[in-house]
Design a protein around this motif. Structure first.
Motif, PDB file in Angstrom:
ATOM      1  N   LEU A  69      44.649 -30.936  47.347  1.00 13.35           N
ATOM      2  CA  LEU A  69      45.625 -30.897  48.522  1.00 13.35           C
ATOM      3  C   LEU A  69      46.400 -29.730  48.453  1.00 13.35           C
ATOM      4  CD1 LEU A  69      46.834 -33.121  50.569  1.00 13.35           C
ATOM      5  CD2 LEU A  69      48.634 -33.732  48.966  1.00 13.35           C
ATOM      6  N   LEU A  70      46.792 -29.213  47.499  1.00 11.45           N
ATOM      7  CA  LEU A  70      47.559 -27.953  47.274  1.00 11.45           C
ATOM      8  C   LEU A  70      46.600 -26.883  47.795  1.00 11.45           C
ATOM      9  CD1 LEU A  70      49.884 -28.388  44.119  1.00 11.45           C
ATOM     10  CD2 LEU A  70      50.567 -28.444  46.830  1.00 11.45           C
ATOM     11  N   LEU A  71      45.419 -26.917  47.437  1.00 11.78           N
ATOM     12  CA  LEU A  71      44.372 -25.885  47.902  1.00 11.78           C
ATOM     13  C   LEU A  71      44.373 -25.783  49.507  1.00 11.78           C
ATOM     14  CD1 LEU A  71      42.442 -23.827  47.048  1.00 11.78           C
ATOM     15  CD2 LEU A  71      40.613 -25.455  46.995  1.00 11.78           C
ATOM     16  N   LYS A  72      44.509 -26.909  50.114  1.00 10.19           N
ATOM     17  CA  LYS A  72      44.152 -27.108  51.451  1.00 10.19           C
ATOM     18  C   LYS A  72      45.787 -26.408  52.084  1.00 10.19           C
ATOM     19  CE  LYS A  72      42.938 -30.535  53.861  1.00 10.19           C
ATOM     20  NZ  LYS A  72      42.783 -31.775  54.215  1.00 10.19           N
ATOM     21  N   GLU A  73      46.726 -26.668  51.611  1.00 11.91           N
ATOM     22  CA  GLU A  73      48.056 -26.206  52.058  1.00 11.91           C
ATOM     23  C   GLU A  73      47.855 -24.475  51.681  1.00 11.91           C
ATOM     24  OE1 GLU A  73      50.570 -27.595  53.485  1.00 11.91           O
ATOM     25  OE2 GLU A  73      49.833 -29.665  53.447  1.00 11.91           O
ATOM     26  N   ALA A  74      47.422 -24.170  50.816  1.00  8.46           N
ATOM     27  CA  ALA A  74      47.289 -22.806  50.538  1.00  8.46           C
ATOM     28  C   ALA A  74      46.484 -22.174  51.365  1.00  8.46           C
ATOM     29  CB  ALA A  74      47.048 -22.153  49.077  1.00  8.46           C
ATOM     30  N   GLN A  75      45.249 -22.765  51.951  1.00 10.21           N
ATOM     31  CA  GLN A  75      44.573 -22.288  52.963  1.00 10.21           C
ATOM     32  C   GLN A  75      45.080 -22.338  54.351  1.00 10.21           C
ATOM     33  OE1 GLN A  75      40.806 -24.242  51.970  1.00 10.21           O
ATOM     34  NE2 GLN A  75      40.460 -22.783  50.185  1.00 10.21           N
ATOM     35  N   GLY A  76      46.054 -22.801  54.651  1.00 10.42           N
ATOM     36  CA  GLY A  76      46.467 -22.913  55.900  1.00 10.42           C
ATOM     37  C   GLY A  76      46.455 -24.351  56.535  1.00 10.42           C
ATOM     38  N   MET A  77      45.730 -25.346  55.814  1.00 10.17           N
ATOM     39  CA  MET A  77      45.535 -26.531  56.589  1.00 10.17           C
ATOM     40  C   MET A  77      46.428 -27.660  55.997  1.00 10.17           C
ATOM     41  SD  MET A  77      41.478 -26.817  56.048  1.00 10.17           S
ATOM     42  CE  MET A  77      41.446 -26.516  54.324  1.00 10.17           C
ATOM     43  N   ALA A  78      47.311 -27.950  57.184  1.00  9.30           N
ATOM     44  CA  ALA A  78      48.200 -28.783  56.782  1.00  9.30           C
ATOM     45  C   ALA A  78      47.779 -30.356  56.416  1.00  9.30           C
ATOM     46  CB  ALA A  78      49.410 -29.198  57.873  1.00  9.30           C
ATOM     47  N   SER A  79      48.376 -30.948  55.396  1.00 12.08           N
ATOM     48  CA  SER A  79      48.123 -32.379  54.862  1.00 12.08           C
ATOM     49  C   SER A  79      48.809 -33.356  56.062  1.00 12.08           C
ATOM     50  CB  SER A  79      48.745 -32.651  53.537  1.00 12.08           C
ATOM     51  OG  SER A  79      48.358 -31.650  52.855  1.00 12.08           O
ATOM     52  N   ASN A  80      47.798 -34.329  56.098  1.00 11.88           N
ATOM     53  CA  ASN A  80      48.131 -35.408  57.244  1.00 11.88           C
ATOM     54  C   ASN A  80      48.819 -36.807  56.472  1.00 11.88           C
ATOM     55  OD1 ASN A  80      46.099 -37.314  55.898  1.00 11.88           O
ATOM     56  ND2 ASN A  80      44.723 -36.133  57.232  1.00 11.88           N
ATOM     57  N   PHE A  81      49.377 -37.502  56.965  1.00 18.55           N
ATOM     58  CA  PHE A  81      50.237 -38.485  56.521  1.00 18.55           C
ATOM     59  C   PHE A  81      49.417 -39.425  55.651  1.00 18.55           C
ATOM     60  CE2 PHE A  81      51.696 -42.877  56.488  1.00 18.55           C
ATOM     61  CZ  PHE A  81      53.049 -42.646  56.277  1.00 18.55           C
ATOM     62  N   ASN A  82      48.081 -39.609  55.787  1.00 15.52           N
ATOM     63  CA  ASN A  82      47.435 -40.525  54.957  1.00 15.52           C
ATOM     64  C   ASN A  82      47.223 -39.756  53.554  1.00 15.52           C
ATOM     65  OD1 ASN A  82      47.111 -42.700  56.682  1.00 15.52           O
ATOM     66  ND2 ASN A  82      45.341 -41.788  57.548  1.00 15.52           N
ATOM     67  N   GLU A  83      46.913 -38.508  53.681  1.00  9.77           N
ATOM     68  CA  GLU A  83      46.844 -37.671  52.441  1.00  9.77           C
ATOM     69  C   GLU A  83      47.944 -37.405  51.597  1.00  9.77           C
ATOM     70  OE1 GLU A  83      43.186 -34.601  53.919  1.00  9.77           O
ATOM     71  OE2 GLU A  83      45.527 -34.054  54.328  1.00  9.77           O
ATOM     72  N   ARG A  84      49.091 -37.534  52.223  1.00 16.09           N
ATOM     73  CA  ARG A  84      50.188 -37.448  51.396  1.00 16.09           C
ATOM     74  C   ARG A  84      50.610 -38.589  50.996  1.00 16.09           C
ATOM     75  NH1 ARG A  84      54.661 -34.645  55.342  1.00 16.09           N
ATOM     76  NH2 ARG A  84      55.661 -35.164  53.510  1.00 16.09           N
ATOM     77  N   GLN A  85      50.425 -39.721  51.842  1.00 14.77           N
ATOM     78  CA  GLN A  85      50.746 -41.364  51.312  1.00 14.77           C
ATOM     79  C   GLN A  85      49.848 -41.574  49.863  1.00 14.77           C
ATOM     80  OE1 GLN A  85      49.664 -44.366  54.042  1.00 14.77           O
ATOM     81  NE2 GLN A  85      51.528 -45.561  53.359  1.00 14.77           N
TER      82      GLN A  85
END
Length: 599
Positions: free
Chosen positions: A90-106
């Motif tokens: 999840l943090l790797l996607k954030e670092a690459q500029g792809m925001a996490s959706n609600f389900n991923e954060r949940q």
């Protein structure tokens, strides 16, 4: 004139050994008891205080150890969280500029709950990206973002947990933060994990020993690096007063307290244990009264005993002196039995002991005489027994030349190895050259391996790796070959195919060398290894396999004799083995200082 003569006679009558013993011992004992009582009172008073300080210090060390264990539990749990595959992804996607959706954060809620169930101290977790955006919990309130000081502290730790102290937004919890590194991105910073720990988690008082405040003898205070109390048995004002004071004693109100301080290297926190000075020195008044009573009783008892003993000793002692003087001039003769009315148990025992000593000395004279004859006969037999080894060596020498003439070089080399092995072993059996060099021991082990090679053929391979500088180090004789024999018996012979034995001699510490014997046999499980170690230590437990433990027990005893345990190392054999991975047996020997340091 007559009166003066009578006084002189009376003075001479009083100047007897009994009266001198009575007067001298009485005065001496009174003085001794007086000074001893004063000295004991002063020393015991100091010892009571020192004992209380040591007890408090030991309690503080134990409490600090428990604190370190609690901190390590939090550190271990957070390490698992920051290295979790889902959190990393999840943090790797954030670092690459792809925001996490609600389900991923949940989904982080399930992961957090799974980890938090292993620790009762963690009240909540927060997950932030590297640009300080919170991913978990799911709300986006700005007030919960990490402060700049906390981020700076986490960055200084470079991935280790940073303990911030009391949470300014939640006074009942302690705040900690850890920077998360992205494993798949060369460990670049990817975010932060914030941990909220309940303050009660750090309460290290024993619940089984909880006393009322009036009965408690020890108080504990734990503060963070900023001097804020985290856990305390005293009120906040008194805690701040204690933290502001230094020295081994502090004042809380009107009460003096012994203070023992411990510092946590992991967090920078300070642990203070307090004990009232009065509780540490209680019993001194009772001690003083007991000393006075003891001095009085001891003086009176000694007065009576001195009078009695001085009367009972003076007469029998003269008779004993005359008897012993007669024994000196007349040879070793026993003393006659005492018939004195003042005979005492001690003097009778002294007479009996002297008579026993005379009898024993006469017996010893006879034994020495017989031993002289036996020793002469033994030396004669020893000279005769030396013929047998020479006959054996001459026979082996004849076999060697006969095999050489017939072209049997391999058998000839085996005969030479056997001859050298016999010379080495027979020399040890006769007690000569108890110490040899490492080179001698390795040569003897190699001769043994050559003989076993003839029996096992291609199934046996060996390798000897020794530092040239260590070959001159002294070592007890016949200390390596039993380990090699054990490695072949339970290592190589237990394999279906070829096996190998390796002997290594190396040095990793100053004035200390290590000898290791390794085999690639089937190894042992933990239970079998524990049984073998027990059989080696006590020499009586049944060995796990045939022949095991006997020779190694002998090696263990000799190593413990020649190299006793010290503060830097423990002597004796160290065995390492796992099923399918072979067995390693090693021990340490001492390098004389003049030989220098080897590596």
């Amino acid at each position: 004139m007559i009166k003066w003569a009578e006084r002189l006679v009376n003075l001479r009558r009083m100047n007897t050994l009994r009266n001198q013993i009575f007067a001298g011992f009485t005065l001496t004992m009174i003085l001794v008891l007086t000074f001893a009582g004063a000295f004991i009172y002063g020393e015991v008073s100091v010892l009571l205080r020192q004992s209380a300080e040591k007890h408090t210090e030991q309690t503080a060390i134990q409490a600090n150890g428990r604190l370190a264990e609690l901190l390590r539990q939090i550190d271990s749990l957070t390490t698992q969280i920051v290295t979790d595959a889902y959190v990393q992804g999840l943090l790797l996607k954030e670092a690459q500029g792809m925001a996490s959706n609600f389900n991923e954060r949940q989904s982080l809620l399930r992961i957090a709950n799974n980890y938090m169930v292993y620790s009762s101290g963690i009240s909540s977790l927060e997950l932030y990206t590297i640009d300080n955006r919170r991913l978990f919990p799911l709300d986006d309130r700005m007030a919960n973002r990490i402060s700049g000081d906390a981020i700076e502290a986490a960055d200084e730790k470079r991935g280790r947990i940073a303990w911030i102290g009391l949470d300014p937004r939640a006074p009942n919890s302690v705040l900690a933060i850890r920077r998360i590194h992205l494993i798949d991105q060369s460990y670049l910073p990817g975010g932060y994990l914030v941990i909220h720990v309940n303050r009660d988690y750090f309460d290290m008082n024993d619940p089984d020993k909880e006393d009322s405040p009036s009965e408690r003898r020890e108080f504990m205070l734990l503060s963070d690096q900023n001097g804020n109390p985290i856990v305390s048995d005293i009120d906040a004002e008194a805690a701040q007063s204690v933290l502001a004071q230094t020295g081994s004693t502090v004042m809380i109100g009107q009460e003096r307290m012994l203070a023992v301080r411990q510092h946590s290297d992991l967090t920078g926190w300070k642990l203070v244990l307090l004990m009232p000075v009065e509780a540490a020195t209680e019993g001194i008044s009772v001690l003083r009264t007991a000393i006075y009573i003891s001095i009085g009783i001891a003086a009176l008892a000694f007065l009576l005993l001195t009078l009695l003993l001085s009367t009972m000793i003076t007469r029998p002692i003269l008779r004993l002196m005359r008897s012993m003087r007669g024994a000196r001039f007349g040879g070793l003769k026993q003393l006659p039995a005492s018939r004195s009315r003042f005979r005492t148990l001690e003097l009778s025992e002294l007479n009996n002991t002297y008579n026993q000593m005379v009898s024993h000395m006469n017996e010893l004279i006879q034994v020495v005489y017989e031993k002289e004859i036996t020793q002469s006969r033994t030396e004669l037999k020893a000279l005769q027994a030396q013929i047998n080894p020479h006959f054996l060596f001459n026979t082996l020498e004849a076999f060697y030349w006969s095999l050489e003439e017939k072209g049997e070089s391999e058998l000839a080399r085996t005969i030479v190895a056997m001859s050298g092995l016999f010379r080495y072993v027979i020399g040890s059996a006769t007690g000569s050259d108890e110490w040899v060099t490492v080179r001698d021991e390795l040569d003897h082990a190699q001769r043994y391996l050559q003989i076993m090679k003839m029996r096992l053929g291609d199934r046996l391979h060996w390798h000897i790796d020794a530092n040239e500088e260590l070959l001159r180090v002294p070592i007890p004789k016949l200390i390596i070959q039993p380990l090699v024999e054990n490695a072949i018996l339970h290592g190589v012979e237990s394999r279906l195919g070829p096996g190998s034995v390796t002997i290594r001699v190396f040095s990793a510490r100053l004035h200390r060398a290590t000898v290791a014997v390794l085999d690639d046999g089937p190894g042992m499980d933990a239970g079998t290894l524990a049984g073998l170690i027990r059989s080696i230590e006590d020499g009586t437990a049944p060995a796990p396999k045939k022949g095991a433990g006997v020779a190694m027990s002998n090696v263990q005893r000799r190593l413990r004799l020649y190299y006793p345990d010290s503060a830097e190392h423990s002597s004796g054999l160290r065995i390492e083995s796992e099923p399918g991975s072979g067995t390693t047996v090693r021990f340490d020997i001492t390098i004389p200082p003049e030989r220098g340091e080897f590596s």
